[in-house]
Design a protein around this motif. Sequence first.
Motif, PDB file in Angstrom:
ATOM      1  N   VAL A 129     -10.443  -0.053 -11.365  1.00  0.00           N
ATOM      2  CA  VAL A 129      -9.183  -0.755 -11.623  1.00  0.00           C
ATOM      3  C   VAL A 129      -8.019  -0.020 -10.964  1.00  0.00           C
ATOM      4  CG1 VAL A 129      -7.530  -1.327 -13.445  1.00  0.00           C
ATOM      5  CG2 VAL A 129      -9.930  -1.900 -13.720  1.00  0.00           C
ATOM      6  N   THR A 130      -8.027   1.295 -11.056  1.00  0.00           N
ATOM      7  CA  THR A 130      -6.956   2.085 -10.443  1.00  0.00           C
ATOM      8  C   THR A 130      -6.972   1.934  -8.928  1.00  0.00           C
ATOM      9  OG1 THR A 130      -7.143   3.666 -12.248  1.00  0.00           O
ATOM     10  CG2 THR A 130      -5.951   4.380 -10.309  1.00  0.00           C
ATOM     11  N   LEU A 131      -8.154   1.913  -8.352  1.00  0.00           N
ATOM     12  CA  LEU A 131      -8.268   1.772  -6.903  1.00  0.00           C
ATOM     13  C   LEU A 131      -7.824   0.392  -6.435  1.00  0.00           C
ATOM     14  CD1 LEU A 131      -9.213   3.341  -4.400  1.00  0.00           C
ATOM     15  CD2 LEU A 131     -11.455   2.329  -4.713  1.00  0.00           C
ATOM     16  N   SER A 132      -8.140  -0.637  -7.208  1.00  0.00           N
ATOM     17  CA  SER A 132      -7.768  -1.985  -6.795  1.00  0.00           C
ATOM     18  C   SER A 132      -6.307  -2.304  -7.108  1.00  0.00           C
ATOM     19  CB  SER A 132      -8.664  -3.010  -7.489  1.00  0.00           C
ATOM     20  OG  SER A 132      -8.390  -3.046  -8.866  1.00  0.00           O
ATOM     21  N   ASP A 133      -5.663  -1.488  -7.913  1.00  0.00           N
ATOM     22  CA  ASP A 133      -4.302  -1.758  -8.339  1.00  0.00           C
ATOM     23  C   ASP A 133      -3.254  -1.019  -7.504  1.00  0.00           C
ATOM     24  OD1 ASP A 133      -2.782  -3.274 -10.014  1.00  0.00           O
ATOM     25  OD2 ASP A 133      -2.558  -1.708 -11.529  1.00  0.00           O
ATOM     26  N   ARG A 134      -3.681  -0.409  -6.418  1.00  0.00           N
ATOM     27  CA  ARG A 134      -2.721   0.313  -5.567  1.00  0.00           C
ATOM     28  C   ARG A 134      -1.767  -0.668  -4.908  1.00  0.00           C
ATOM     29  NH1 ARG A 134      -5.832   4.012  -1.516  1.00  0.00           N
ATOM     30  NH2 ARG A 134      -6.693   2.003  -1.024  1.00  0.00           N
ATOM     31  N   ARG A 135      -0.520  -0.315  -4.872  1.00  0.00           N
ATOM     32  CA  ARG A 135       0.480  -1.185  -4.245  1.00  0.00           C
ATOM     33  C   ARG A 135       0.644  -0.859  -2.759  1.00  0.00           C
ATOM     34  NH1 ARG A 135      -0.229  -4.045  -8.182  1.00  0.00           N
ATOM     35  NH2 ARG A 135       1.090  -4.009  -9.996  1.00  0.00           N
ATOM     36  N   ASP A 136       0.625   0.400  -2.421  1.00  0.00           N
ATOM     37  CA  ASP A 136       0.840   0.830  -1.039  1.00  0.00           C
ATOM     38  C   ASP A 136      -0.497   1.239  -0.445  1.00  0.00           C
ATOM     39  OD1 ASP A 136       1.916   1.637   1.335  1.00  0.00           O
ATOM     40  OD2 ASP A 136       2.649   3.559   0.576  1.00  0.00           O
ATOM     41  N   VAL A 137      -1.046   0.433   0.436  1.00  0.00           N
ATOM     42  CA  VAL A 137      -2.357   0.714   1.010  1.00  0.00           C
ATOM     43  C   VAL A 137      -2.253   1.467   2.331  1.00  0.00           C
ATOM     44  CG1 VAL A 137      -3.469  -1.222  -0.120  1.00  0.00           C
ATOM     45  CG2 VAL A 137      -2.414  -1.554   2.111  1.00  0.00           C
ATOM     46  N   ARG A 138      -1.048   1.863   2.722  1.00  0.00           N
ATOM     47  CA  ARG A 138      -0.867   2.539   4.003  1.00  0.00           C
ATOM     48  C   ARG A 138      -1.162   4.027   3.954  1.00  0.00           C
ATOM     49  NH1 ARG A 138       4.985   1.045   5.009  1.00  0.00           N
ATOM     50  NH2 ARG A 138       4.856   0.580   2.811  1.00  0.00           N
ATOM     51  N   GLY A 139      -1.091   4.631   2.812  1.00  0.00           N
ATOM     52  CA  GLY A 139      -1.288   6.067   2.734  1.00  0.00           C
ATOM     53  C   GLY A 139      -1.871   6.475   1.392  1.00  0.00           C
ATOM     54  N   PRO A 140      -2.144   7.762   1.258  1.00  0.00           N
ATOM     55  CA  PRO A 140      -2.685   8.240  -0.016  1.00  0.00           C
ATOM     56  C   PRO A 140      -1.654   8.128  -1.135  1.00  0.00           C
ATOM     57  CG  PRO A 140      -2.238  10.069   1.446  1.00  0.00           C
ATOM     58  CD  PRO A 140      -1.994   8.819   2.235  1.00  0.00           C
ATOM     59  N   THR A 141      -2.101   7.729  -2.292  1.00  0.00           N
ATOM     60  CA  THR A 141      -1.210   7.571  -3.437  1.00  0.00           C
ATOM     61  C   THR A 141      -1.801   8.295  -4.640  1.00  0.00           C
ATOM     62  OG1 THR A 141      -2.305   5.563  -4.147  1.00  0.00           O
ATOM     63  CG2 THR A 141      -0.457   5.298  -2.640  1.00  0.00           C
ATOM     64  N   VAL A 142      -1.009   8.368  -5.682  1.00  0.00           N
ATOM     65  CA  VAL A 142      -1.503   8.963  -6.928  1.00  0.00           C
ATOM     66  C   VAL A 142      -2.642   8.114  -7.498  1.00  0.00           C
ATOM     67  CG1 VAL A 142      -0.848   9.564  -9.287  1.00  0.00           C
ATOM     68  CG2 VAL A 142       0.713  10.038  -7.404  1.00  0.00           C
ATOM     69  N   ALA A 143      -2.514   6.798  -7.382  1.00  0.00           N
ATOM     70  CA  ALA A 143      -3.568   5.922  -7.890  1.00  0.00           C
ATOM     71  C   ALA A 143      -4.876   6.166  -7.154  1.00  0.00           C
ATOM     72  CB  ALA A 143      -3.145   4.461  -7.748  1.00  0.00           C
ATOM     73  N   GLY A 144      -4.792   6.370  -5.855  1.00  0.00           N
ATOM     74  CA  GLY A 144      -6.002   6.666  -5.090  1.00  0.00           C
ATOM     75  C   GLY A 144      -6.622   7.982  -5.498  1.00  0.00           C
ATOM     76  N   ALA A 145      -5.792   8.977  -5.786  1.00  0.00           N
ATOM     77  CA  ALA A 145      -6.298  10.276  -6.222  1.00  0.00           C
ATOM     78  C   ALA A 145      -6.950  10.184  -7.603  1.00  0.00           C
ATOM     79  CB  ALA A 145      -5.166  11.294  -6.242  1.00  0.00           C
ATOM     80  N   VAL A 146      -6.352   9.411  -8.492  1.00  0.00           N
ATOM     81  CA  VAL A 146      -6.939   9.220  -9.820  1.00  0.00           C
ATOM     82  C   VAL A 146      -8.272   8.494  -9.714  1.00  0.00           C
ATOM     83  CG1 VAL A 146      -6.638   8.030 -12.031  1.00  0.00           C
ATOM     84  CG2 VAL A 146      -4.738   9.298 -11.024  1.00  0.00           C
ATOM     85  N   ALA A 147      -8.331   7.490  -8.857  1.00  0.00           N
ATOM     86  CA  ALA A 147      -9.578   6.753  -8.668  1.00  0.00           C
ATOM     87  C   ALA A 147     -10.673   7.663  -8.117  1.00  0.00           C
ATOM     88  CB  ALA A 147      -9.356   5.569  -7.734  1.00  0.00           C
ATOM     89  N   MET A 148     -10.342   8.477  -7.143  1.00  0.00           N
ATOM     90  CA  MET A 148     -11.338   9.383  -6.582  1.00  0.00           C
ATOM     91  C   MET A 148     -11.779  10.430  -7.606  1.00  0.00           C
ATOM     92  SD  MET A 148     -12.118   8.254  -3.750  1.00  0.00           S
ATOM     93  CE  MET A 148     -11.506   6.592  -3.679  1.00  0.00           C
ATOM     94  N   ALA A 149     -10.855  10.879  -8.454  1.00  0.00           N
ATOM     95  CA  ALA A 149     -11.221  11.818  -9.515  1.00  0.00           C
ATOM     96  C   ALA A 149     -12.181  11.170 -10.515  1.00  0.00           C
ATOM     97  CB  ALA A 149      -9.973  12.318 -10.224  1.00  0.00           C
ATOM     98  N   CYS A 150     -11.931   9.909 -10.846  1.00  0.00           N
ATOM     99  CA  CYS A 150     -12.839   9.186 -11.742  1.00  0.00           C
ATOM    100  C   CYS A 150     -14.223   9.058 -11.134  1.00  0.00           C
ATOM    101  CB  CYS A 150     -12.276   7.804 -12.066  1.00  0.00           C
ATOM    102  SG  CYS A 150     -10.831   7.815 -13.124  1.00  0.00           S
ATOM    103  N   PHE A 151     -14.286   8.724  -9.859  1.00  0.00           N
ATOM    104  CA  PHE A 151     -15.580   8.593  -9.193  1.00  0.00           C
ATOM    105  C   PHE A 151     -16.282   9.944  -9.083  1.00  0.00           C
ATOM    106  CE2 PHE A 151     -13.515   4.788  -6.953  1.00  0.00           C
ATOM    107  CZ  PHE A 151     -13.896   3.934  -7.975  1.00  0.00           C
TER     108      PHE A 151
END
Length: 72
Positions: free
Chosen positions: A31-53
Amino acid sequence: MDVKWAELGRVFAVSLIVGLAVVGVFSLGAVTLSDRRDVRGPTVAGAVAMACFAVCTAVVGYGLYLIVPQFH
């Protein structure tokens, strides 16, 4: 043959709790990975998603370590 019902119940309970926790953490990551607003660069949401995985991968790897005797 003697079945130790208390230990069997403990294994069942731990397996159920860990299984639900892994599914919950993976779902949170998805959900965190799909809910990212800015897909151009790394975000906090992307980091949280990768930590979950990473947590899910670690739990599955530890489970395999416990099951397969050649890993010991």
